[in-house]
Design a protein around this motif. Structure first.
Motif, short mmCIF file in Angstrom:
data_model
loop_
_atom_site.label_atom_id
_atom_site.label_comp_id
_atom_site.label_asym_id
_atom_site.label_seq_id
_atom_site.Cartn_x
_atom_site.Cartn_y
_atom_site.Cartn_z
N GLY A 208 14.72 25.58 13.32
CA GLY A 208 13.27 25.77 13.22
C GLY A 208 12.64 26.02 14.58
N ASP A 209 11.52 25.34 14.86
CA ASP A 209 10.85 25.55 16.15
C ASP A 209 11.43 24.66 17.26
N LYS A 210 12.45 23.84 16.91
CA LYS A 210 13.19 23.00 17.86
C LYS A 210 12.36 21.83 18.38
N SER A 211 11.29 21.53 17.71
CA SER A 211 10.46 20.40 18.12
C SER A 211 11.23 19.09 18.01
N GLY A 212 11.16 18.28 19.07
CA GLY A 212 11.75 16.96 19.05
C GLY A 212 13.22 16.87 19.37
N ILE A 213 13.87 18.00 19.65
CA ILE A 213 15.31 17.95 19.91
C ILE A 213 15.61 17.49 21.34
N SER A 214 16.81 16.99 21.54
CA SER A 214 17.25 16.63 22.89
C SER A 214 17.42 17.86 23.77
N ASP B 61 15.28 13.34 19.37
CA ASP B 61 15.06 12.30 20.37
C ASP B 61 13.67 11.71 20.16
N PRO B 62 13.56 10.42 19.85
CA PRO B 62 12.25 9.82 19.60
C PRO B 62 11.33 9.85 20.81
N LEU B 63 11.86 10.07 21.99
CA LEU B 63 11.03 10.13 23.19
C LEU B 63 10.49 11.53 23.46
N VAL B 64 11.00 12.52 22.71
CA VAL B 64 10.55 13.90 22.90
C VAL B 64 9.43 14.21 21.91
N HIS B 65 8.32 14.66 22.44
CA HIS B 65 7.19 15.04 21.59
C HIS B 65 6.97 16.54 21.74
N GLY B 66 7.07 17.24 20.62
CA GLY B 66 6.91 18.68 20.67
C GLY B 66 8.19 19.37 21.11
N ILE B 67 8.03 20.55 21.68
CA ILE B 67 9.16 21.38 22.08
C ILE B 67 9.53 21.08 23.53
N PRO B 68 10.81 20.73 23.79
CA PRO B 68 11.21 20.33 25.13
C PRO B 68 11.37 21.50 26.10
N SER B 69 10.25 22.12 26.44
CA SER B 69 10.26 23.24 27.38
C SER B 69 8.87 23.33 28.02
N LYS C 160 7.56 25.92 28.90
CA LYS C 160 6.95 27.15 28.37
C LYS C 160 6.27 26.91 27.01
N GLY C 161 6.67 25.83 26.34
CA GLY C 161 6.11 25.53 25.05
C GLY C 161 6.82 26.22 23.90
N ALA C 162 7.94 26.87 24.20
CA ALA C 162 8.71 27.55 23.16
C ALA C 162 10.17 27.66 23.61
N LEU C 163 11.06 27.63 22.64
CA LEU C 163 12.49 27.82 22.92
C LEU C 163 13.02 28.89 21.98
#
Length: 203
Positions: free
Chosen positions: A88-94, A190-198, A200-203
């Protein structure tokens, strides 16, 4: 963190060379049912599912009377596409994962970045490995080829290094297990990641 939407995908691809159907669940337990008509590739994909904790069903057939190349490559293409869809949009992934995996005398390292930028660096296999027939059907060259297809269709940056090894079966399996373990870390929520881990705001 991402929503509780299931990270699953079901894809089918049919050409004059092969027909591939794949179902996967990125949040599974590693269960698999693999039938590609190429026994050693079934073995590698079963290991990938088990060690990445991805539930995976694969049904593939093709012109293996010519060569296993088309069926194996096309299966890796569809697997990559299914992974990309399920993420998907990869939100919340490590996002990042790395693993160092032994199999007897073989030792393989893999680093995976779910970056959206396909790239493969693959080094260390001994001279002649690419020509070796494993299981009577699968040539060593197909290991790199399937990693290329997976990386480019899933949108992964992958660095795979064979640190050492002698037996072709062990080399191929260690590389696949290392990729699986690194991917397991990278796709994890990852519960510590909020949104997309970039940044740029997108992966």
């Amino acid at each position: 963190m991402s929503t509780a939407a299931p990270r699953t995908a079901t894809l089918r691809r049919s050409t004059s060379e092969s027909t591939v159907e794949i179902e996967l669940n990125l949040d599974g337990t590693g269960r698999s049912s693999i039938e590609t008509t190429v026994p050693f590739y079934d073995h590698l994909l079963t290991a990938f599912a088990k060690h990445s904790l991805t539930d995976l069903t694969v049904r593939a057939s093709g012109d293996t009377h010519i060569d296993v190349h088309h069926t194996v490559e096309d299966t890796a293409i569809v697997l990559g596409q299914a992974i990309r869809q399920a993420l998907g949009d990869k939100s919340g992934i490590s996002r990042y994962g790395d693993a160092l995996v032994p199999l007897d005398e073989a030792l393989a390292q893999a680093v995976v970045d779910i970056s959206g930028r396909p790239y493969l660096v693959h080094t260390g296999e001994p001279a002649g490995f690419e020509l070796h027939l494993i299981g009577g059907h699968f040539t060593g060259s197909m290991v790199r080829h399937t990693f290329e297809a997976l990386a480019f269709n899933a949108g992964l940056t992958m660095h795979v290094t064979l640190v050492g090894g002698r037996d072709p079966h062990h080399i191929a399996e260690a590389e696949y297990k290392a990729v699986a373990r690194a991917f397991r870390q990278a796709k994890a929520l990852d519960p510590l990641v909020h949104g997309i881990p970039s940044t740029k705001g997108a992966l």
